[in-house]
Design a protein around this motif. Structure first.
Motif, PDB file in Angstrom:
ATOM      1  N   MET A   1       0.855  -1.175   0.000  1.00 25.76           N
ATOM      2  CA  MET A   1       0.000   0.000   0.000  1.00 25.76           C
ATOM      3  C   MET A   1       0.900   1.236   0.000  1.00 25.76           C
ATOM      4  SD  MET A   1      -2.768   1.211   2.870  1.00 25.76           S
ATOM      5  CE  MET A   1      -3.616  -0.319   2.815  1.00 25.76           C
ATOM      6  N   THR A   2       0.744   2.083  -0.987  1.00 30.24           N
ATOM      7  CA  THR A   2       1.527   3.309  -1.033  1.00 30.24           C
ATOM      8  C   THR A   2       0.662   4.473  -0.611  1.00 30.24           C
ATOM      9  OG1 THR A   2       0.980   3.692  -3.339  1.00 30.24           O
ATOM     10  CG2 THR A   2       2.976   2.443  -2.893  1.00 30.24           C
ATOM     11  N   GLY A   3       1.292   5.451  -0.076  1.00 29.02           N
ATOM     12  CA  GLY A   3       0.571   6.628   0.384  1.00 29.02           C
ATOM     13  C   GLY A   3       1.421   7.338   1.409  1.00 29.02           C
ATOM     14  N   GLY A   4       0.936   8.433   1.894  1.00 26.61           N
ATOM     15  CA  GLY A   4       1.688   9.202   2.859  1.00 26.61           C
ATOM     16  C   GLY A   4       0.834   9.566   4.055  1.00 26.61           C
ATOM     17  N   PHE A   5       1.493  10.038   5.079  1.00 23.66           N
ATOM     18  CA  PHE A   5       0.808  10.507   6.271  1.00 23.66           C
ATOM     19  C   PHE A   5       0.998  12.010   6.358  1.00 23.66           C
ATOM     20  CE2 PHE A   5       1.558   6.073   7.096  1.00 23.66           C
ATOM     21  CZ  PHE A   5       0.396   5.665   7.725  1.00 23.66           C
ATOM     22  N   PHE A   6      -0.063  12.711   6.748  1.00 21.93           N
ATOM     23  CA  PHE A   6      -0.035  14.165   6.787  1.00 21.93           C
ATOM     24  C   PHE A   6      -0.499  14.657   8.150  1.00 21.93           C
ATOM     25  CE2 PHE A   6      -0.817  12.802   2.463  1.00 21.93           C
ATOM     26  CZ  PHE A   6       0.131  13.527   1.752  1.00 21.93           C
ATOM     27  N   LYS A   7       0.106  15.749   8.612  1.00 23.46           N
ATOM     28  CA  LYS A   7      -0.357  16.403   9.833  1.00 23.46           C
ATOM     29  C   LYS A   7      -1.370  17.444   9.389  1.00 23.46           C
ATOM     30  CE  LYS A   7       2.497  17.276  13.154  1.00 23.46           C
ATOM     31  NZ  LYS A   7       3.557  17.879  14.005  1.00 23.46           N
ATOM     32  N   VAL A   8      -2.617  17.291   9.854  1.00 11.40           N
ATOM     33  CA  VAL A   8      -3.717  18.164   9.445  1.00 11.40           C
ATOM     34  C   VAL A   8      -4.207  18.944  10.656  1.00 11.40           C
ATOM     35  CG1 VAL A   8      -6.022  18.220   8.425  1.00 11.40           C
ATOM     36  CG2 VAL A   8      -4.383  16.500   7.669  1.00 11.40           C
ATOM     37  N   GLU A   9      -4.407  20.252  10.470  1.00  9.67           N
ATOM     38  CA  GLU A   9      -4.905  21.101  11.545  1.00  9.67           C
ATOM     39  C   GLU A   9      -6.417  21.238  11.430  1.00  9.67           C
ATOM     40  OE1 GLU A   9      -4.693  25.742  12.249  1.00  9.67           O
ATOM     41  OE2 GLU A   9      -2.768  24.785  12.695  1.00  9.67           O
ATOM     42  N   CYS A  10      -7.108  21.001  12.527  1.00  7.46           N
ATOM     43  CA  CYS A  10      -8.565  21.118  12.559  1.00  7.46           C
ATOM     44  C   CYS A  10      -8.967  22.583  12.367  1.00  7.46           C
ATOM     45  CB  CYS A  10      -9.099  20.602  13.891  1.00  7.46           C
ATOM     46  SG  CYS A  10     -10.891  20.761  14.063  1.00  7.46           S
ATOM     47  N   PRO A  11      -9.931  22.859  11.470  1.00  7.10           N
ATOM     48  CA  PRO A  11     -10.351  24.245  11.245  1.00  7.10           C
ATOM     49  C   PRO A  11     -11.136  24.841  12.422  1.00  7.10           C
ATOM     50  CG  PRO A  11     -11.703  22.747   9.954  1.00  7.10           C
ATOM     51  CD  PRO A  11     -10.617  21.920  10.581  1.00  7.10           C
ATOM     52  N   ASP A  12     -11.672  23.997  13.298  1.00 11.47           N
ATOM     53  CA  ASP A  12     -12.472  24.500  14.412  1.00 11.47           C
ATOM     54  C   ASP A  12     -11.662  24.718  15.687  1.00 11.47           C
ATOM     55  OD1 ASP A  12     -14.689  24.530  12.810  1.00 11.47           O
ATOM     56  OD2 ASP A  12     -15.507  22.655  13.563  1.00 11.47           O
ATOM     57  N   CYS A  13     -10.891  23.698  16.110  1.00 16.24           N
ATOM     58  CA  CYS A  13     -10.206  23.785  17.407  1.00 16.24           C
ATOM     59  C   CYS A  13      -8.688  23.872  17.293  1.00 16.24           C
ATOM     60  CB  CYS A  13     -10.593  22.601  18.286  1.00 16.24           C
ATOM     61  SG  CYS A  13      -9.912  21.021  17.730  1.00 16.24           S
ATOM     62  N   GLU A  14      -8.145  23.839  16.074  1.00 17.80           N
ATOM     63  CA  GLU A  14      -6.722  23.960  15.795  1.00 17.80           C
ATOM     64  C   GLU A  14      -5.890  22.785  16.328  1.00 17.80           C
ATOM     65  OE1 GLU A  14      -5.450  27.843  17.006  1.00 17.80           O
ATOM     66  OE2 GLU A  14      -6.788  28.824  15.593  1.00 17.80           O
ATOM     67  N   ASN A  15      -6.539  21.668  16.654  1.00 20.22           N
ATOM     68  CA  ASN A  15      -5.820  20.450  17.031  1.00 20.22           C
ATOM     69  C   ASN A  15      -5.107  19.923  15.791  1.00 20.22           C
ATOM     70  OD1 ASN A  15      -5.160  18.014  18.532  1.00 20.22           O
ATOM     71  ND2 ASN A  15      -6.727  17.007  17.309  1.00 20.22           N
ATOM     72  N   GLU A  16      -3.866  19.430  15.975  1.00 18.34           N
ATOM     73  CA  GLU A  16      -3.129  18.834  14.866  1.00 18.34           C
ATOM     74  C   GLU A  16      -3.165  17.323  15.010  1.00 18.34           C
ATOM     75  OE1 GLU A  16       0.744  20.581  14.712  1.00 18.34           O
ATOM     76  OE2 GLU A  16      -0.028  22.464  13.936  1.00 18.34           O
ATOM     77  N   GLN A  17      -3.490  16.641  13.923  1.00 18.70           N
ATOM     78  CA  GLN A  17      -3.682  15.192  13.958  1.00 18.70           C
ATOM     79  C   GLN A  17      -3.057  14.577  12.715  1.00 18.70           C
ATOM     80  OE1 GLN A  17      -7.573  14.203  15.347  1.00 18.70           O
ATOM     81  NE2 GLN A  17      -7.702  12.393  14.060  1.00 18.70           N
ATOM     82  N   ILE A  18      -2.477  13.375  12.861  1.00 17.34           N
ATOM     83  CA  ILE A  18      -1.877  12.666  11.741  1.00 17.34           C
ATOM     84  C   ILE A  18      -2.972  11.884  11.012  1.00 17.34           C
ATOM     85  CG2 ILE A  18      -0.148  10.981  11.039  1.00 17.34           C
ATOM     86  CD1 ILE A  18       1.020  13.472  12.397  1.00 17.34           C
ATOM     87  N   VAL A  19      -3.020  12.037   9.670  1.00 21.99           N
ATOM     88  CA  VAL A  19      -4.055  11.402   8.850  1.00 21.99           C
ATOM     89  C   VAL A  19      -3.383  10.715   7.671  1.00 21.99           C
ATOM     90  CG1 VAL A  19      -6.118  11.810   7.459  1.00 21.99           C
ATOM     91  CG2 VAL A  19      -5.723  13.179   9.499  1.00 21.99           C
ATOM     92  N   PHE A  20      -3.839   9.511   7.341  1.00 25.41           N
ATOM     93  CA  PHE A  20      -3.338   8.789   6.178  1.00 25.41           C
ATOM     94  C   PHE A  20      -3.890   9.439   4.914  1.00 25.41           C
ATOM     95  CE2 PHE A  20      -3.506   4.918   3.322  1.00 25.41           C
ATOM     96  CZ  PHE A  20      -2.143   4.866   3.101  1.00 25.41           C
ATOM     97  N   GLY A  21      -3.050   9.637   3.920  1.00 25.02           N
ATOM     98  CA  GLY A  21      -3.424  10.338   2.703  1.00 25.02           C
ATOM     99  C   GLY A  21      -4.470   9.640   1.862  1.00 25.02           C
ATOM    100  N   LYS A  22      -4.600   8.315   2.016  1.00 25.01           N
ATOM    101  CA  LYS A  22      -5.605   7.574   1.258  1.00 25.01           C
ATOM    102  C   LYS A  22      -6.615   6.940   2.215  1.00 25.01           C
ATOM    103  CE  LYS A  22      -2.761   6.631  -2.747  1.00 25.01           C
ATOM    104  NZ  LYS A  22      -2.299   5.644  -3.706  1.00 25.01           N
TER     105      LYS A  22
END
Length: 57
Positions: A1-22
């Motif tokens: 499985m190819t893909g990447g992980f991204f740190k995404v900032e929540c637009p509401d509470c500004e929490n940063e969370q790691i999310v799989f790109g696919k």
């Protein structure tokens, strides 16, 4: 499985969370429950801001 992980900032509470790109299911913020990513059949659609790429393959 190819893909990447991204740190995404929540637009509401500004929490940063790691999310799989696919992500194959909706990803919700662990703090407030806002949807951060939606599956599209390929690359996920991010609703929050992508802060950085954590790991790419």
């Amino acid at each position: 499985m190819t893909g990447g992980f991204f740190k995404v900032e929540c637009p509401d509470c500004e929490n940063e969370q790691i999310v799989f790109g696919k992500a194959s299911s909706e990803v919700a913020c662990a703090v407030c429950g806002t949807t951060l990513a939606r599956p599209t059949g390929g690359e996920a659609e991010f609703t929050g801001e992508v802060v950085e790429t954590v790991e790419a393959r």
